[in-house]
Design an enzyme around this catalytic site. Structure first.
Site, PDB file in Angstrom:
ATOM      1  N   SER A 410       0.740  -1.221  -0.104  1.00  0.00           N
ATOM      2  CA  SER A 410      -0.136  -0.085   0.035  1.00  0.00           C
ATOM      3  C   SER A 410       0.944   1.216  -0.145  1.00  0.00           C
ATOM      4  O   SER A 410       2.131   1.176  -0.139  1.00  0.00           O
ATOM      5  CB  SER A 410      -0.882   0.123   1.178  1.00  0.00           C
ATOM      6  OG  SER A 410      -1.728   1.055   1.044  1.00  0.00           O
ATOM      7  N   LYS A 413      -0.427   7.563   0.484  1.00  0.00           N
ATOM      8  CA  LYS A 413      -1.610   8.483  -0.326  1.00  0.00           C
ATOM      9  C   LYS A 413      -2.852   7.647  -0.014  1.00  0.00           C
ATOM     10  O   LYS A 413      -3.950   8.212  -0.442  1.00  0.00           O
ATOM     11  CB  LYS A 413      -1.153   8.340  -1.860  1.00  0.00           C
ATOM     12  CG  LYS A 413       0.032   9.030  -1.796  1.00  0.00           C
ATOM     13  CD  LYS A 413       0.528   8.918  -3.456  1.00  0.00           C
ATOM     14  CE  LYS A 413       1.847   9.750  -3.653  1.00  0.00           C
ATOM     15  NZ  LYS A 413       2.987   9.544  -2.953  1.00  0.00           N
TER      16      LYS A 413
END
Length: 614
Positions: A410, A413
């Site tokens: 991941s 953001k």
């Protein structure tokens, strides 16, 4: 050439030994040496000479490069001459010939000491003379670089020896810097230790330094950063021996270890301490699938994983060129590596089912994603298809085929997202945690910030702009980002996967945030230019979906430490499955309409704190 120099030095020593004895005889008798003594000397001259040359040899007088000799080497010369002269006197006075006056041996000792050490001192003096910038009364060419070595420890001394040995480099060490107080004002191999790191600017000026070499590979990265920043401010070319060479043995030291300072060196991040036992248990003899294996993160994951002897490494990517490169790199590095390369698209469920059924992976590292924020603002359909539904295909296959662990890559953001790309990655985190609730497979996500040097990142962009002469473009003077090296990120991803129990979102400690403007200025300086003078910096404004500040944690109160100081956990959170499923249905329907506003609203339905620009 080396053997000819050695032979020449031996011949010169033979001449000087005999000259010393004959001069002693001449002076002893005021120039009227009795023939009996001359005959006696010439009768045994060859034995005297041979005995002393053998002693010189065993003292190492023909192994030292005298133009680079230090005080220790010259003391060794004196010791060798004294020993050889005393041995000669004892042998001849007690066993061979007692007719030669004993005073001759003393006089010969004095003459030999002066002449034999003097010849060697001449080479050293000539080198020092040149190092101070003179040759035939004039300054030498600018090719000769006066070098300051930071670090008077083992690495610094070895670097000194190598620089002296390789004249073609035209780098002459003239001073050491070291923080150890006991080393200050000491002479090491003929080079003075002239101060601490804080004295670098003054030393550079006083000693007319052309180049700085930081040779302190075993110090913490934070301290190395401080030293490099001090050196960088002098505007002098700086090189470094990288920190991963913790132990340097003399017979293995290579000048190729020395490299230019990179922007990564200025991050000041300490070395990662991994648990090799848990990583071996996690990877060894397992089938590991890496998606996006040709990308920056995916390819580095492959490099790290193959070290732990997986049963098979399945490398999957849709773009063939990059994955072809990493495939060849691994084949060159390892003998018969157990790797499989697949050109597949994670959007196609049928192909993913085929891959999982055929190769039966035990662990999946999911690094395939569209990551560029501005591009995904203009192509929201592709972002959703790839990042959300591509990931969903992998989650379903992992559950159906019963893999052990699924590790999703991941991004920061995804925290309070303002861009479509960030929001799609947040949806992936929600899907991972939701799937973990109902599956025997452990599903986890690992979240980190920007990776230095990755494809399309700011560093390669700045380097290209500097190469073209500028300007360097920064979106905003106050924009900050978290940065991590590719290797560091991938090692921590693997470690997080090894300790995962399922449902966690791991957050990697990215250190202190970095101002992009500072990064641009340092890169310009490292390239040998002056910011705003040689290379201009222009501000272009924030791009669509871009944040001024990045975040790493959704809720700091809901995070906890792990046994690894750089890995934190955002505790598992139970999401509303009905909202997620309904939102995914809406997205799947609306991607065919190609209406950005509809897609944004669908994403906001799943991620209420999504705050897009539109």
């Amino acid at each position: 050439m080396r053997y000819l120099r050695t032979l020449g030095l031996i011949i010169l020593d033979i001449i000087l030994i005999n000259f010393s004895y004959l001069l002693g005889l001449v002076l002893r008798f005021d120039g009227k040496t009795p023939e009996i003594y001359l005959n006696s000397y010439f009768k045994y001259a060859i034995y005297i000479t041979l005995l002393q040359i053998v002693i010189f040899y065993f003292f190492g007088l023909y192994k030292t490069m005298w133009r680079y000799a230090s005080i220790e080497e010259f003391l060794k010369v004196i010791g060798a001459v004294v020993f050889a002269s005393v041995a000669t006197a004892i042998v001849f006075i007690t066993l061979i010939d007692r007719e030669i006056p004993r005073s001759i041996y003393v006089m010969a000792l004095l003459f030999e000491t002066v002449l034999i050490s003097g010849v060697r001192l001449f080479s050293r003096a000539r080198d020092v003379f040149l190092s101070k910038g003179f040759k035939n009364g004039k300054k030498p060419t600018s090719q000769i670089k006066r070098t300051l070595i930071v670090g008077a420890g083992e690495a610094g001394v070895l670097a000194l020896k190598e620089l002296r040995k390789h004249k073609e480099i035209a780098s002459i060490p003239v001073a050491f810097i070291d923080d150890a107080p006991e080393k200050k004002n000491k002479i090491i191999k003929g080079i003075p230790v002239v101060g601490t790191r804080h004295d670098i600017p003054k030393v550079v000026k006083d000693y007319k330094i052309d180049e700085i070499l930081v040779a302190m590979p075993s110090i913490p990265e934070v301290q190395q950063k401080e030293i490099l920043e001090i050196a960088n401010k002098t505007k002098i070319k700086t090189k470094i021996i990288p920190g991963y060479y913790k132990v340097i043995e003399e017979d293995k030291f290579d000048l190729n270890l020395i490299r230019e300072v990179e922007i990564e060196d200025l991050l000041g991040r300490d070395e990662i301490k991994l648990d090799d036992n848990s990583l071996s248990e996690f990877i060894e003899n397992k089938v590991i699938l890496v998606t996006g294996a040709g990308g920056s993160i995916g390819s580095e994951l492959c490099r790290q994983i193959i070290k732990y002897n997986p049963k098979q490494l399945v490398m999957l990517d849709f773009y063939e060129n990059n994955i072809y490169d990493i495939q060849n790199e691994i084949k060159r590095t390892y003998e018969d590596p157990q790797i499989v390369v697949l050109i597949e698209n994670i959007r196609e469920m049928e192909r993913m089912e085929y891959v999982f059924d055929k190769y039966k992976p035990n662990v999946v590292f999911h690094a395939a994603a569209h990551k560029h924020v501005p591009l995904m603002e203009d192509s929201p359909v592709s972002a959703i298809k790839n990042n959300i539904f591509g990931t969903l295909n992998l989650l379903k296959c992992s559950d159906r085929f019963g893999i052990d662990k699924f590790v999703n890559i991941s991004t920061d953001k995804a925290v309070n997202p303002t861009s479509i790309m960030g929001c799609t990655k947040r949806v992936c985190e929600i899907m991972v945690q939701t799937m973990n609730e109902k599956s025997k497979t452990d599903f986890v996500a690992v979240r980190f910030g920007n990776v230095l040097g990755s494809n399309g990142s700011v560093i390669p962009l700045f380097k290209n702009q500097i190469k073209e002469g500028g300007p360097v473009t920064v979106t905003h003077p106050d924009i900050i980002r978290y940065f991590m090296t590719i290797t560091e990120a991938c090692q921590l991803v693997m470690q997080a996967g090894a300790i995962a129990k399922g449902g966690e979102i791991f957050i990697l400690d990215m250190g202190e945030p970095v101002k992009i403007l500072d990064l641009a200025e340092k890169l310009i300086e490292l390239s040998g230019f002056v910011p705003y003078e040689d290379i201009k910096i222009e501000f272009t404004g924030l791009r669509p979906g871009e944040k001024l500040y990045e975040e790493l944690l959704l809720n700091k109160e809901n995070s906890c430490k792990t046994e690894f100081e750089k890995i934190f956990i955002e505790k598992p959170y139970v999401h509303d499955t009905e909202i997620l499923n309904k939102g995914l249905e809406k997205l799947e329907k609306d991607i065919h309409n190609n209406n950005k506003l509809e897609l944004v609203n669908d994403l906001k339905y799943i991620v209420p704190n999504f705050t897009p620009d539109i």
